[in-house]
Design a protein around this motif. Structure first.
Motif, PDB file in Angstrom:
ATOM      1  N   ARG A 123       0.857  -1.176   0.000  1.00  0.00           N
ATOM      2  CA  ARG A 123       0.000   0.000   0.000  1.00  0.00           C
ATOM      3  C   ARG A 123       0.899   1.234   0.000  1.00  0.00           C
ATOM      4  O   ARG A 123       2.072   1.159   0.393  1.00  0.00           O
ATOM      5  CB  ARG A 123      -0.894   0.002   1.244  1.00  0.00           C
ATOM      6  CG  ARG A 123      -0.080  -0.074   2.527  1.00  0.00           C
ATOM      7  CD  ARG A 123      -0.958   0.037   3.750  1.00  0.00           C
ATOM      8  NE  ARG A 123      -0.183  -0.161   4.952  1.00  0.00           N
ATOM      9  CZ  ARG A 123       0.590   0.756   5.511  1.00  0.00           C
ATOM     10  NH1 ARG A 123       0.708   1.946   4.966  1.00  0.00           N
ATOM     11  NH2 ARG A 123       1.251   0.495   6.609  1.00  0.00           N
ATOM     12  N   PRO A 124       0.379   2.344  -0.472  1.00  0.00           N
ATOM     13  CA  PRO A 124       1.223   3.546  -0.451  1.00  0.00           C
ATOM     14  C   PRO A 124       1.577   3.926   0.982  1.00  0.00           C
ATOM     15  O   PRO A 124       0.723   3.811   1.871  1.00  0.00           O
ATOM     16  CB  PRO A 124       0.340   4.611  -1.116  1.00  0.00           C
ATOM     17  CG  PRO A 124      -1.051   4.087  -0.993  1.00  0.00           C
ATOM     18  CD  PRO A 124      -0.959   2.593  -0.999  1.00  0.00           C
ATOM     19  N   PRO A 125       2.862   4.364   1.221  1.00  0.00           N
ATOM     20  CA  PRO A 125       3.243   4.719   2.596  1.00  0.00           C
ATOM     21  C   PRO A 125       2.509   5.962   3.056  1.00  0.00           C
ATOM     22  O   PRO A 125       2.132   6.818   2.250  1.00  0.00           O
ATOM     23  CB  PRO A 125       4.749   4.982   2.482  1.00  0.00           C
ATOM     24  CG  PRO A 125       4.992   5.262   1.046  1.00  0.00           C
ATOM     25  CD  PRO A 125       3.947   4.518   0.278  1.00  0.00           C
ATOM     26  N   SER A 126       2.305   5.991   4.328  1.00  0.00           N
ATOM     27  CA  SER A 126       1.607   7.133   4.903  1.00  0.00           C
ATOM     28  C   SER A 126       2.491   8.371   4.784  1.00  0.00           C
ATOM     29  O   SER A 126       3.707   8.265   4.653  1.00  0.00           O
ATOM     30  CB  SER A 126       1.306   6.851   6.375  1.00  0.00           C
ATOM     31  OG  SER A 126       2.531   6.875   7.100  1.00  0.00           O
ATOM     32  N   PRO A 127       1.886   9.555   4.801  1.00  0.00           N
ATOM     33  CA  PRO A 127       2.696  10.778   4.678  1.00  0.00           C
ATOM     34  C   PRO A 127       3.795  10.852   5.732  1.00  0.00           C
ATOM     35  O   PRO A 127       4.908  11.294   5.435  1.00  0.00           O
ATOM     36  CB  PRO A 127       1.660  11.885   4.866  1.00  0.00           C
ATOM     37  CG  PRO A 127       0.369  11.263   4.477  1.00  0.00           C
ATOM     38  CD  PRO A 127       0.456   9.817   4.811  1.00  0.00           C
TER      39      PRO A 127
END
Lengths: 506, 258
Positions: B11-15
């Motif tokens: 999943r895309p990494p969190s900010p």
């Protein structure tokens, strides 16, 4: 033989030193001798006797000895064995053993003439005698009739006969006793029966007599030749390439290095002479910051130097001889090589770098060192950079080591850049006559002063010149730049003071 | 190719994670290429420089702000050298091209630099300055080298100096070039400074305490430019920002009086 300290201008001049019963004359010049002054006379009596006393110089035995040593070295131009007179001969002359060396000058006569001419040119009055034995030569030079004498081989005894017994280099008391006995001349001594003489005066008198006539040998110990370190290599085929010259120099240095090492010395200066086939000699001088014996170091410096010269070193048809001489030496105690390379002292490494920079760029690496002066422009100087060699030369008397004064310890602020001479500030406007300026023009720009500090009065060195004390101010312009400004003396109505900018602060 | 079903956590990494990863990367890039740094000791300034100070073994170019600021720029260079010599063993070399003055010994002492540790070489031209600096850097025996050039630092000598300075991994020297104010040429300098006189710090009696410089960091690789009013303490070999109680109020980002 002695050299006068002042030129002989015809005025009586004597040299006096402390002797028995006060000051006595130790030397007189011809003008003084004409007044009847003799060596050994008490100075007090001379002053009482003469209406106009002669000019008196104090004796300087150390300088005399040094000058005499130089003369001995110079005399080696005639023969390698030069012997200064010993205590029995009053230490004021020298023997030259010209046996086998006189033919180089075209015979003993010509040698004597040449020696006399050169000494006369140097202003050294001299009496010269050539004889078979040192004793006879001494006797003739001291007590003979002529200033120059050359005795043929078989006439030594005949020449000695009419001379007084003092000429035998015996003690003065012995000479006096001999004269009391009526034995005034050496001839009388030669004719007298020997056993009573030996009983009465000891073996020494007969020894001197026999040495003078040549019946017994007289060993002389010549001064040693100054040691020179050098090596040369000749080439059958002239060489012209830089690599060969450098490689040869490296080898020559490797040849010299053991000799230097044996004497505990290192080279401080090296001269490489390149003899071209057409008899032109090119010489390259290398100076080293630290004594060195390392062939690689010398070769590298030489390489840098030759690279800088480029085509300036005109090899022509090639060099037939390459010669390397050590021009200056310095003490270099042996250092034990460690198994690991170990920490090389930083001074030694920097010395190598300084030498390399110097050879490459032709300018020495310098440093600033303090000078004992309170006048700003004389308080520092530029000195060649050298490693601290104080601990390696314990016998050398060092001058007082100056330290930079602490900037916080009382003296005023000093600028980062100091001009050699003050640069004139023009159109100076000051609020008070004795105060700092409010504005001035310097280097064609107007400077408005926001703040001034001072004055710091710096007087000229009283022992050097008379001058006007300067009043220094640190002024800060409105731009924030700080300058060191001085006023040349007080501001008087008849003499308005001039202002100068002398330095810039950081 | 179809993604495998065994990796559902792709999943895309969190900010926050992305910022953390970028921070790590930024820190790595901010570290100077070789050796250590010479920190100014001024937090406000050091955070803007990569690694927290002037990188050793990198080329730094310093220029006066305008005509008349040459002595201030020279003072800044020598103060940096003095600061480095106080922190590192060894000597420094100053190669001087014609047109630049040889500093005054007592003035050097006043800046906290021992003249006995400063080697000086007067070069005939800029080319000789660069040659001497390069030789010295390659010899690798000095703690700091500084060149005072007459015509500025062109690209090629700058690169050569940078290569020579970077070729020593263990203890790279401090490398500074002082150029005249006009000759701004492109070169490989890691930082470029412009120095103007800042008026001295004074005590309450009006006596000069410390020199001050208006230092402007024009360009800084991997850093942020800025300008400061810096004060030099020659006894502690330390830079400082003037405190608010000084007579002259600090205007760190203000205009220039030059």
């Amino acid at each position: 033989m002695r050299a006068g300290a002042t030129p002989d201008d015809g005025l009586p001049l004597v040299i006096a030193a402390a002797g028995a019963g006060g000051l006595r004359l130790t030397a007189v010049n011809p003008a003084a001798a004409a007044l009847g002054l003799r060596r050994g006379e008490p100075l007090g009596r001379v002053r009482a006797r003469l209406s106009t006393p002669p000019h008196v110089h104090p004796a300087d035995p150390a300088a005399d000895a040094a000058a005499f040593a130089r003369l001995c070295l110079w005399a080696q131009r005639y023969t390698p064995s030069v012997v200064p007179f010993g205590p029995a001969e009053a230490c004021d002359g020298l023997y030259l053993d010209v046996t086998g060396a006189d033919h180089l000058m075209g015979g003993a006569d010509k040698l004597v003439a040449d020696l006399a001419a050169r000494l006369a040119r140097a202003g050294i009055p001299a009496r010269i005698a050539v004889a078979d034995t040192p004793g006879a030569a001494f006797a003739l030079a001291r007590h003979g009739r002529e200033e120059m004498a050359c005795v043929p081989s078989d006439e030594t005894e005949q020449i000695l006969r009419p001379l007084p017994v003092e000429a035998l280099r015996c003690e003065p008391a012995v000479a006096v006793a001999l004269k009391r006995l009526g034995l005034r001349r050496i001839g009388a001594l030669l004719d007298a029966p020997r056993p009573p003489l030996a009983r009465r005066f000891g073996e020494a008198l007969l020894l001197r007599l026999d040495q003078a006539t040549g019946r017994r040998p007289e060993p002389l110990s010549p001064i040693s030749e100054p040691v020179r370190y050098g090596a040369a290599r000749g080439f059958l085929d002239p060489v012209g390439s830089q690599e060969i010259v450098v490689a040869t120099a490296r080898r020559l240095m490797a040849e010299i290095a053991p000799r230097l090492e044996a004497d505990g010395l290192g080279a401080r200066g090296v001269r490489l002479s390149l003899h071209r086939v057409d008899d032109v000699v090119r010489a390259l001088d290398l100076g080293l910051s630290e004594p060195s014996r390392c062939p690689d170091h010398v070769a590298r410096l030489l390489q840098l130097r030759l690279e800088r010269l480029g085509s300036g070193l005109d090899a022509g048809f090639g060099f037939e001889t390459v010669r390397l001489d050590v021009a200056a030496t310095g003490p270099m105690p042996g250092r034990q090589a460690a198994l690991d390379t170990g920490p090389v002292p930083p001074g030694a490494r920097i010395a190598g770098l300084a030498d390399a920079l110097r050879q490459r760029f032709g300018r020495p690496v310098i440093r600033l060192s303090p000078r004992a002066s309170h006048v700003p422009e004389r308080a520092d100087r530029i000195a060649p950079w050298r490693t601290e060699s104080r601990h390696t030369e314990p016998w050398r008397v060092e001058r007082v080591v100056l330290h930079w004064p602490d900037p916080d310890a009382g003296i005023g602020p000093r600028p980062l850049v100091l001009f050699d001479r003050g640069e004139a500030a023009e159109d100076v406007i000051a609020l008070v006559a004795e105060g700092p300026p409010r504005r001035f023009r310097w280097r064609s720009r107007l400077h408005r002063i926001a703040h001034a500090e001072g004055p710091e009065r710096i007087a000229p060195e009283w022992w050097r010149e008379t001058g006007i004390p300067r009043d220094y101010y640190v002024v800060e312009c409105e731009s924030g730049r700080r300058l060191w400004l001085y006023r040349d003396g007080p501001n008087l109505p008849e003499r308005p003071a001039a202002w100068f900018v002398h330095g810039l602060f950081a | 190719m179809k993604p495998s079903r065994d990796e559902p956590e792709e999943r895309p990494p969190s900010p926050a994670e992305r910022i953390a990863a970028l921070r790590v990367r930024l820190d790595a890039e901010r570290r100077p290429d070789v050796g250590g740094v010479l920190p100014f000791g001024v937090a406000d300034l050091d955070v803007r420089l990569p690694g927290g100070g002037l990188g050793l073994g990198l080329l730094h170019e310093i220029a006066p702000e305008g005509a008349g600021d040459e002595a201030s720029a020279l003072g800044f260079v020598l103060a940096l050298v003095a600061r480095h010599l106080a922190r590192a063993a060894g000597d420094a070399l100053l190669v001087v091209a014609p047109g630049h003055p040889i500093p005054y010994g007592h003035g050097l002492v006043g800046l906290g630099l021992d003249p006995g540790r400063l080697l000086l070489l007067e070069a005939e031209a800029d080319a000789a300055v660069f040659g001497a600096l390069e030789d010295t850097l390659r010899a690798g025996q000095l703690a700091a080298v500084a060149g005072l050039v007459a015509d500025g630092l062109p690209l090629k000598p700058g690169r050569r100096l940078q290569l020579a300075a970077g070729s020593f991994g263990t203890a790279p020297p401090l490398l500074l070039i002082l150029r005249p104010f006009r000759a701004a040429l492109p070169n490989g300098a890691a930082t470029r400074w412009r120095i103007a006189a800042g008026g001295a710090a004074r005590d309450r009696f009006g006596c000069t305490l410390r020199p001050r410089w208006r230092a402007r960091l024009d360009r800084c690789r991997n850093g942020r430019p800025g300008d400061w009013l810096l004060e030099w303490d020659h006894a502690a070999h330390r830079f400082d920002l003037p405190d608010g109680l000084a007579r002259r109020a600090p205007d760190a980002c203000g205009g220039y009086a030059g």
